[in-house]
Each structure stands twice: as structure tokens, then as C-alpha cells.
Motif scaffolding. Structure first.
Motif, PDB file in Angstrom:
ATOM      1  N   ILE A   1       0.994  -1.344   0.028  1.00  0.00           N
ATOM      2  CA  ILE A   1       0.096   0.253  -0.115  1.00  0.00           C
ATOM      3  C   ILE A   1       0.935   1.173   0.094  1.00  0.00           C
ATOM      4  O   ILE A   1       0.551   2.176  -0.820  1.00  0.00           O
ATOM      5  N   LEU A   2       1.895   1.326   1.003  1.00  0.00           N
ATOM      6  CA  LEU A   2       2.923   2.356   1.002  1.00  0.00           C
ATOM      7  C   LEU A   2       3.479   2.658  -0.387  1.00  0.00           C
ATOM      8  O   LEU A   2       3.578   3.716  -0.780  1.00  0.00           O
ATOM      9  N   THR A   3       4.177   1.613  -0.992  1.00  0.00           N
ATOM     10  CA  THR A   3       4.711   1.950  -2.271  1.00  0.00           C
ATOM     11  C   THR A   3       4.075   2.160  -3.281  1.00  0.00           C
ATOM     12  O   THR A   3       4.619   2.806  -4.397  1.00  0.00           O
ATOM     13  N   THR A   4       2.648   1.846  -3.413  1.00  0.00           N
ATOM     14  CA  THR A   4       1.701   2.022  -4.300  1.00  0.00           C
ATOM     15  C   THR A   4       0.935   3.432  -4.233  1.00  0.00           C
ATOM     16  O   THR A   4       0.857   4.267  -5.397  1.00  0.00           O
ATOM     17  N   PHE A   5       0.743   4.131  -3.198  1.00  0.00           N
ATOM     18  CA  PHE A   5      -0.183   5.243  -2.816  1.00  0.00           C
ATOM     19  C   PHE A   5       1.076   6.549  -2.403  1.00  0.00           C
ATOM     20  O   PHE A   5       0.263   7.589  -2.185  1.00  0.00           O
ATOM     21  N   THR A   6       2.156   6.244  -1.990  1.00  0.00           N
ATOM     22  CA  THR A   6       2.811   7.292  -1.267  1.00  0.00           C
ATOM     23  C   THR A   6       4.144   7.378  -2.108  1.00  0.00           C
ATOM     24  O   THR A   6       4.572   6.553  -2.964  1.00  0.00           O
TER      25      THR A   6
END
Length: 289
Positions: free
Chosen positions: A239-244
Motif C-alpha cells: 500500500i505504501l509503495t503504491t500510494f505514497t
């Protein structure tokens, strides 16, 4: 007398290295961003160069007369809008170019354990890109890849202070973190060693459960450990690498990845995690009152 330049000398490891060098009789030059962070002792015993390692012009001539460079330069926490490539790669490359121009005999670079295996992580893309530059530089070199520092393990201690430690998976993955003073000794030893690449960890190999238990033992409290399913770690990272942006997720990507694998290196030193945690406990407000 051998002259050694230490870059990153106000950081956790760099400061230990500078003091270890001084205690062994080396002539020590330190490159620091802000000399106000140096102690009176350090200003009296070290030659100080105030420079911004990301600015090559500010480093001009810094390696003149220097025999060995030791660099601990790297981002530990994102700040100043700089990326890993700006600091872990380019700033070290700036130093390397000065070392080449100054006739430095050896360049010692402190990376991190398993960096060559984890190049998909932003932090290691930068670190290992610099390692490639160093190997191709023509200088004598040593790349030291230490395990996690005791200071990184402070996060588990602080969770224990709050009453509960949270671990991903079953907590049986092993590691052997190392104290900064032990690692500093190891780095200084590398000046006269012939090895070009070295992995190193602390003297004790412990499971994550054991590390948490040692934190509670130092606090004198009953261990309370909650195990979070490992798929949660993988999902959070995704999630972090996709959306931030990488500037935000980089430290979390690194932490979440290493928490999901064994991190064991050849053992060195004699300082234990239990002693380190006991020292942290002695500094808590409760113990000081």
C-alpha cells in the motif's frame, strides 16, 4: 602518521568512528554539515571541515593530504526534501571524486547488511549504485555491511515501555544487531585489513521474540508480545509503495522488509543488547526520579 577523513562524523556511527580513530593515534579530519554539533573535545582534537556533502563545490580540497576516507553518509530519516540518490549515492560519489583527486589510498564505505540482495528497495538502489562506483574507482576500498544498530532496536524497547511489543509473524526470525562502538572498532580495523567486502553483526544472535523479552526484562515488567500475521506486513508495504512517494515510504519499505527476513552476519564485539536496554531504562524519567 596516517590521516583519516570521516564523513558523517556527527551521526550515530560516524562519531564513534572518529573517537576510535583518535584513541588509536590517527590524525582525524571530520566533514560535518554543522560544526555546532561537535563537542568541545571534538573541536580540539579533530580537524574540522564544515561542508554540505551533497554540494561538490563545498568539498573542494577536503581530501588533500588524506590517506583514508571512511564514509557513513546516508539518509536514516527523510528530511530536507533529499532522496536516497541525492545522499546515499551522489553525496558519497562527491566524496569519492575528491578522494581520487586528493590521492587517497583507501576508501571505506559503510552500507548495510544484504544490500546487494535487496536492490529493489530504494535505499539499497542508491547504496549499491555507489558501491559499483567505488569498485570501479581504482582506489583501494572496503565495503562494510553491518547488521542493524542497537539504536534501531530502541524502537522495540519503547514499545515495551508502553506495555506491549508488536511483531510480524511468529517472532522466530533471527538477527544479531551491533552496538555503534563495536562497529566503530571494526571499521577502524578495516584500515589495515586487505578485505574488500565485509559483513558484520553483534556478538549475540537472537530471535525477535528474545529481543522483545530482553526489553521487558530491562524494564522489570512481564513480557506482553502480540504477533501480527505476516501478510499484514506485506500488505502495508504494498500500500505504501503504491500510494505514497519514495521520500515517504522509503524508511518504512526498508524496515518492513528487514523485519520479514533473517538478518544474521558474522559476530563481532562484546557489547550486549541487554546492557544497551538497561542503559535506556536508566535514562527513563521514571528511573531518574
Amino acid at each position: 602518521m596516517t590521516k583519516v577523513l570521516v564523513a558523517g562524523a556527527t551521526g550515530y556511527l560516524g562519531r564513534y568512528i572518529a573517537h576510535e580513530l583518535q584513541s588509536r593515534g590517527y590524525r582525524v579530519t571530520v566533514v560535518v554539515r554543522n560544526s555546532a554539533k561537535l563537542t568541545a573535545f571534538e573541536k580540539a582534537h579533530f580537524e574540522v571541515i564544515e561542508a554540505e556533502v551533497t554540494n561538490p563545490d563545498s568539498l573542494a580540497g577536503c581530501c588533500d593530504g588524506v590517506d583514508v576516507v571512511i564514509s557513513t553518509v546516508g539518509i536514516t530519516r527523510q528530511k530536507d526534501d533529499l532522496t536516497y540518490m541525492d545522499v546515499d549515492y551522489q553525496a558519497n560519489l562527491n566524496l569519492l571524486q575528491q578522494a581520487q583527486q586528493g590521492g587517497v589510498k583507501k576508501f571505506i564505505y559503510v552500507s548495510a547488511l544484504n544490500g546487494e540482495k535487496l536492490k529493489h528497495l530504494k535505499i539499497f538502489q542508491a547504496k549499491e549504485a555507489f558501491v559499483d562506483e567505488l569498485k570501479a574507482s581504482g582506489l583501494g576500498y572496503c565495503v562494510i555491511r553491518p547488521n542493524g544498530f542497537f539504536s534501531d532496536m530502541a524502537e522495540i524497547f519503547h514499545m515495551a515501555e508502553k506495555g506491549r511489543v508488536y511483531l510480524f509473524g511468529d517472532g522466530t526470525l533471527k538477527g544479531n544487531p551491533i552496538h555503534g562502538e563495536d562497529l566503530a572498532e571494526y571499521c577502524v580495523n578495516a584500515i589495515t585489513a586487505s578485505d574488500q567486502e565485509l559483513n558484520v553483526g553483534g556478538p549475540q544472535t537472537l530471535t525477535q521474540n528474545e529481543i522483545a523479552s530482553i526489553a521487558f526484562e530491562a524494564l522489570g515488567t512481564t513480557p506482553q508480545i502480540t504477533h501480527i500475521p505476516d501478510w499484514c506486513r506485506v500488505a502495508i508495504c504494498k500500500i505504501l509503495t503504491t500510494f505514497t512517494s519514495s521520500k515517504f515510504y522509503g524508511p518504512f519499505e526498508f524496515f518492513l522488509t528487514v523485519m520479514g527476513r533473517e538478518m544474521v552476519a558474522p559476530q563481532y564485539g562484546n557489547r550486549t543488547l541487554k546492557e544497551y536496554y538497561q542503559g535506556l531504562n536508566d535514562k527513563t524519567p521514571e528511573s531518574a526520579s
